[in-house]
Motif scaffolding. Structure first.
Motif, short mmCIF file in Angstrom:
data_model
loop_
_atom_site.label_atom_id
_atom_site.label_comp_id
_atom_site.label_asym_id
_atom_site.label_seq_id
_atom_site.Cartn_x
_atom_site.Cartn_y
_atom_site.Cartn_z
N GLU A 1 0.82 -1.21 0.00
CA GLU A 1 0.00 0.00 0.00
C GLU A 1 0.85 1.26 0.00
O GLU A 1 0.48 2.28 -0.58
CB GLU A 1 -0.91 0.01 1.23
CG GLU A 1 -1.83 -1.19 1.31
CD GLU A 1 -2.35 -1.42 2.73
OE1 GLU A 1 -2.20 -0.51 3.57
OE2 GLU A 1 -2.89 -2.50 2.98
N SER A 2 2.01 1.20 0.65
CA SER A 2 2.86 2.38 0.78
C SER A 2 3.66 2.68 -0.47
O SER A 2 4.25 3.76 -0.59
CB SER A 2 3.82 2.20 1.97
OG SER A 2 4.63 1.06 1.78
N SER A 3 3.68 1.73 -1.43
CA SER A 3 4.45 1.95 -2.66
C SER A 3 3.61 2.65 -3.74
O SER A 3 4.12 2.96 -4.81
CB SER A 3 4.97 0.63 -3.21
OG SER A 3 3.91 -0.20 -3.66
N ILE A 4 2.35 2.92 -3.44
CA ILE A 4 1.43 3.47 -4.44
C ILE A 4 1.37 4.99 -4.34
O ILE A 4 1.21 5.55 -3.26
CB ILE A 4 0.03 2.88 -4.26
CG1 ILE A 4 0.07 1.35 -4.47
CG2 ILE A 4 -0.97 3.51 -5.23
CD1 ILE A 4 -1.20 0.64 -4.08
N ILE A 5 1.50 5.64 -5.48
CA ILE A 5 1.35 7.10 -5.58
C ILE A 5 0.03 7.38 -6.28
O ILE A 5 -0.28 6.76 -7.31
CB ILE A 5 2.51 7.72 -6.38
CG1 ILE A 5 3.84 7.48 -5.64
CG2 ILE A 5 2.29 9.21 -6.59
CD1 ILE A 5 5.05 7.93 -6.43
N LEU A 6 -0.75 8.31 -5.73
CA LEU A 6 -2.03 8.67 -6.32
C LEU A 6 -1.93 10.03 -7.00
O LEU A 6 -1.26 10.94 -6.51
CB LEU A 6 -3.12 8.72 -5.25
CG LEU A 6 -3.40 7.40 -4.51
CD1 LEU A 6 -4.52 7.61 -3.49
CD2 LEU A 6 -3.78 6.30 -5.49
N SER A 7 -2.60 10.15 -8.14
CA SER A 7 -2.58 11.41 -8.89
C SER A 7 -3.94 11.68 -9.49
O SER A 7 -4.65 10.75 -9.91
CB SER A 7 -1.53 11.34 -10.01
OG SER A 7 -1.62 12.47 -10.85
#
Length: 275
Positions: free
Chosen positions: A195-201
């Motif tokens: 979950e911590s490796s995901i970047i949201l844009s």
């Protein structure tokens, strides 16, 4: 009174105990708490009401449902619009078959193999799910997929999985791992994404070097003291969870229903055997 008999079928990995719950090896894999939650959804038609029915929190109920949907080739539960406590949630045909199959096991117990007869496909549905559920319960982002492309390199190989919902996952693993896992085009694998490796844009068309670009709609937001848990509906009732800081949540002005792009690198994806 609960029975304590144990019945095994030699050519299956599942075992039935008197509780009743299915087992793979020595570990519980598909137990009554999942069935109870599915039954409550079927009865109440609402996740919030179903959570109260079985005595768990709304978030815990969704986490369990997300895990079941993500690891099933087709969803067990379909969410419906209606806000954070949305109504109209219902079981799919597969979800109903799993309940029916599990109930049949409980009812028959000592003689279920002989008496189920043509209904054994219900047991197959559960057994297939059991193998996925056993993988890694602490990681919420688990997806069963089919290898559609495998490109070997000198040291590492790129593996592309079709996880359904018109979405693909790209993993970069060592060539030795490809051999160990027995991966090939057409084979199934379980992908795990932190979950911590995901970047949201919000920029869904932005150019980036990240090989994984999953489009989704914000289904739920669970704020914490420092971080917030964002659940993205990526289609076919599959969910991708990302953890971002509350500052990022505020800066991006993320609300339920927003369309977001989830970005993460291929080396961030861990692959496991599907069976």
């Amino acid at each position: 009174m609960a029975k304590t008999a144990l019945i095994e079928k030699p050519d299956r990995s599942g075992q039935l105990t008197g509780s009743v719950f299915l087992k793979t090896g020595q570990s519980s894999a598909f137990a009554s708490n999942q069935i109870d939650l599915l039954r409550a959804v079927q009865k109440c038609g609402s996740i919030s009401k179903a959570a109260k029915e079985v005595g768990i929190s709304y978030k815990t109920a969704w986490d369990r449902i997300d895990a079941m949907n993500n690891l099933s080739t087709t969803p067990l539960v379909l969410r419906a619009s209606g806000g954070a406590k949305g109504g109209g949630t219902q079981l799919t045909e597969l979800g109903e078959r799993i309940i029916a199959g599990f109930q049949a096991l409980m009812d028959e117990h000592a003689t279920f193999l002989a008496r189920l007869g043509d209904q054994l496909h219900n047991i197959d549905d559960i057994a297939n799910f059991v193998r996925s559920e056993q993988a890694l319960t602490s990681a919420r982002n688990q997806f069963r997929g089919t290898v559609i492309e495998l490109t070997p390199g000198a040291v590492n190989s790129e593996v592309i999985l079709d996880i359904g919902a018109d979405q693909h996952l790209v993993a970069m693993i060592s060539c030795d791992s490809v051999t160990t896992l027995g991966l090939a085009v057409g084979k199934e694998s379980i992908a795990i994404v932190s979950e911590s490796s995901i970047i949201l844009s919000r920029e869904t068309a932005m150019a980036t070097s990240a090989r994984n670009r999953l489009l989704g709609t914000v289904a739920r937001i669970a704020p914490g003291a420092v971080n917030s848990d964002i659940a993205l509906d990526i289609g076919q009732s599959k969910t991708l969870n990302a953890v971002i800081t509350n500052t990022s949540l505020s800066d991006l002005m993320i609300t339920e229903g927003d369309a977001l792009l989830a970005l993460f690198k291929a080396p961030s994806v861990i692959l496991m055997k599907a069976d």
